[in-house]
Design a protein around this motif. Structure first.
Motif, mmCIF file in Angstrom:
data_model
loop_
_atom_site.group_PDB
_atom_site.id
_atom_site.type_symbol
_atom_site.label_atom_id
_atom_site.label_comp_id
_atom_site.label_asym_id
_atom_site.label_seq_id
_atom_site.Cartn_x
_atom_site.Cartn_y
_atom_site.Cartn_z
ATOM 1 N N UNK A 98 0.878 -1.168 -0.100
ATOM 2 C CA UNK A 98 -0.053 0.130 0.119
ATOM 3 C C UNK A 98 0.881 1.144 -0.032
ATOM 4 N N UNK A 99 0.657 2.033 -0.890
ATOM 5 C CA UNK A 99 1.387 3.365 -0.945
ATOM 6 C C UNK A 99 1.046 4.207 0.299
ATOM 7 N N UNK A 100 1.927 5.006 0.923
ATOM 8 C CA UNK A 100 1.736 5.846 1.966
ATOM 9 C C UNK A 100 0.697 6.771 1.808
ATOM 10 N N UNK A 101 -0.220 7.137 2.826
ATOM 11 C CA UNK A 101 -1.116 8.023 2.705
ATOM 12 C C UNK A 101 -2.500 7.521 2.035
ATOM 13 N N UNK A 102 -2.613 6.226 1.453
ATOM 14 C CA UNK A 102 -3.542 5.682 0.756
ATOM 15 C C UNK A 102 -4.266 4.716 1.738
ATOM 16 N N UNK A 103 -5.381 4.670 2.263
ATOM 17 C CA UNK A 103 -6.184 3.636 2.844
ATOM 18 C C UNK A 103 -6.838 2.674 1.913
ATOM 19 N N UNK A 104 -6.283 1.418 1.918
ATOM 20 C CA UNK A 104 -7.157 0.297 1.263
ATOM 21 C C UNK A 104 -7.948 -0.412 1.768
ATOM 22 N N UNK A 105 -9.343 -0.622 1.246
ATOM 23 C CA UNK A 105 -10.333 -1.495 1.829
ATOM 24 C C UNK A 105 -10.595 -2.501 0.900
ATOM 25 N N UNK A 106 -10.499 -3.494 1.445
ATOM 26 C CA UNK A 106 -10.759 -4.884 0.508
ATOM 27 C C UNK A 106 -12.334 -5.111 0.118
ATOM 28 N N UNK A 107 -12.454 -5.138 -1.038
ATOM 29 C CA UNK A 107 -14.027 -5.662 -1.396
ATOM 30 C C UNK A 107 -14.180 -6.929 -1.651
ATOM 31 N N UNK A 108 -13.258 -7.679 -2.433
ATOM 32 C CA UNK A 108 -13.086 -8.938 -2.981
ATOM 33 C C UNK A 108 -11.710 -9.588 -3.174
ATOM 34 N N UNK A 109 -11.679 -10.999 -2.790
ATOM 35 C CA UNK A 109 -10.041 -11.357 -2.860
ATOM 36 C C UNK A 109 -10.069 -11.918 -4.279
ATOM 37 N N UNK A 110 -11.192 -11.998 -5.007
ATOM 38 C CA UNK A 110 -11.165 -12.391 -6.452
ATOM 39 C C UNK A 110 -11.047 -11.218 -7.430
ATOM 40 N N UNK A 111 -9.797 -11.079 -7.913
ATOM 41 C CA UNK A 111 -9.630 -9.834 -8.937
ATOM 42 C C UNK A 111 -10.598 -9.774 -10.128
ATOM 43 N N UNK A 112 -11.068 -10.979 -10.603
ATOM 44 C CA UNK A 112 -11.761 -11.154 -11.679
ATOM 45 C C UNK A 112 -13.437 -11.281 -11.426
ATOM 46 N N UNK A 113 -13.711 -10.585 -10.193
ATOM 47 C CA UNK A 113 -15.180 -10.809 -9.530
ATOM 48 C C UNK A 113 -16.125 -9.957 -10.497
ATOM 49 N N UNK A 114 -17.024 -10.441 -10.952
ATOM 50 C CA UNK A 114 -18.183 -9.559 -11.636
ATOM 51 C C UNK A 114 -18.514 -8.235 -10.727
ATOM 52 N N UNK A 115 -19.025 -7.444 -11.733
ATOM 53 C CA UNK A 115 -19.286 -5.889 -11.156
ATOM 54 C C UNK A 115 -20.528 -6.109 -10.199
ATOM 55 N N UNK A 116 -21.265 -6.999 -10.746
ATOM 56 C CA UNK A 116 -22.584 -7.268 -9.749
ATOM 57 C C UNK A 116 -22.285 -7.677 -8.057
ATOM 58 N N UNK A 117 -21.340 -8.541 -8.266
ATOM 59 C CA UNK A 117 -20.847 -9.122 -6.899
ATOM 60 C C UNK A 117 -20.255 -7.995 -6.081
ATOM 61 N N UNK A 118 -19.436 -7.201 -6.789
ATOM 62 C CA UNK A 118 -18.679 -6.074 -6.120
ATOM 63 C C UNK A 118 -19.588 -5.169 -5.644
ATOM 64 N N UNK A 119 -20.755 -4.809 -6.434
ATOM 65 C CA UNK A 119 -21.584 -3.906 -5.999
ATOM 66 C C UNK A 119 -22.497 -4.364 -4.629
ATOM 67 N N UNK A 120 -22.833 -5.626 -4.868
ATOM 68 C CA UNK A 120 -23.479 -6.393 -3.702
ATOM 69 C C UNK A 120 -22.738 -6.272 -2.558
ATOM 70 N N UNK A 121 -21.390 -6.366 -2.489
ATOM 71 C CA UNK A 121 -20.498 -6.490 -1.214
ATOM 72 C C UNK A 121 -20.441 -5.086 -0.858
ATOM 73 N N UNK A 122 -20.171 -4.239 -1.705
ATOM 74 C CA UNK A 122 -20.027 -2.665 -1.163
ATOM 75 C C UNK A 122 -21.311 -2.150 -0.438
ATOM 76 N N UNK A 123 -22.154 -2.566 -1.186
ATOM 77 C CA UNK A 123 -23.684 -1.858 -0.422
ATOM 78 C C UNK A 123 -24.080 -2.678 0.622
ATOM 79 N N UNK A 124 -24.034 -3.775 0.637
ATOM 80 C CA UNK A 124 -24.549 -4.673 1.763
ATOM 81 C C UNK A 124 -23.657 -5.365 2.830
ATOM 82 N N UNK A 125 -22.328 -5.299 2.415
ATOM 83 C CA UNK A 125 -21.481 -5.598 3.286
ATOM 84 C C UNK A 125 -21.172 -7.184 3.816
ATOM 85 N N UNK A 126 -21.565 -7.998 2.667
ATOM 86 C CA UNK A 126 -21.324 -9.647 2.903
ATOM 87 C C UNK A 126 -20.051 -9.942 2.483
ATOM 88 N N UNK A 127 -19.038 -10.508 3.473
ATOM 89 C CA UNK A 127 -18.002 -10.989 3.064
ATOM 90 C C UNK A 127 -17.777 -12.358 2.602
#
Length: 127
Positions: A98-127
């Motif tokens: 992580x670069x200094x000064x940037x705060x990173x928040x993990x959304x998914x461990x799969x870099x090829x996750x579909x956008x719908x799954x990313x949106x669901x995890x961001x809005x609902x918080x299911x991990x």
């Protein structure tokens, strides 16, 4: 001085009135309109991720509540992350620091996750 083109008045592609170029009119579409009307699947996917990143930047409490924060000293594994320093969602395919000064928040461990799954995890918080 005389005209070097010897009797040729103006080029046919230059219009006299208004300076409009040839082949432009109400029935033709300018280049920018064509590009916006013919978006590719990849561009639309990035657009949806950008909209989601804007929502996260406007709702920082939801981001902290729904996503897992990454400590600065640890290298981060491949996945999908929200970078609150740059206010964008990134897909990382290799381990990085992580670069200094940037705060990173993990959304998914799969870099090829579909956008719908990313949106669901961001809005609902299911991990």
């Amino acid at each position: 001085m005389s005209d070097p083109r010897e009797g040729v008045s103006r080029d046919p592609h230059i219009a006299e009135a208004g300076g409009r170029a040839a082949n432009t009119g109400p029935d033709t579409i300018p280049g920018s309109a064509t590009a916006s009307s013919q978006t590719s699947r990849r561009e639309s996917m990035h657009g949806r991720l950008m909209e989601l990143a804007v929502w996260l930047s406007e709702h920082p409490k939801e981001a902290r509540k729904n996503l897992k924060a990454i400590r600065r000293g640890n290298p981060i594994d491949p996945g999908v992350y929200y970078n609150s320093g740059l206010r964008m969602i990134e897909r990382l395919y290799r381990p990085q620091h992580v670069a200094l000064g940037n705060k990173m928040l993990r959304i998914s461990t799969d870099p090829a996750a579909p956008v719908e799954e990313i949106r669901r995890k961001v809005l609902e918080g299911k991990r």
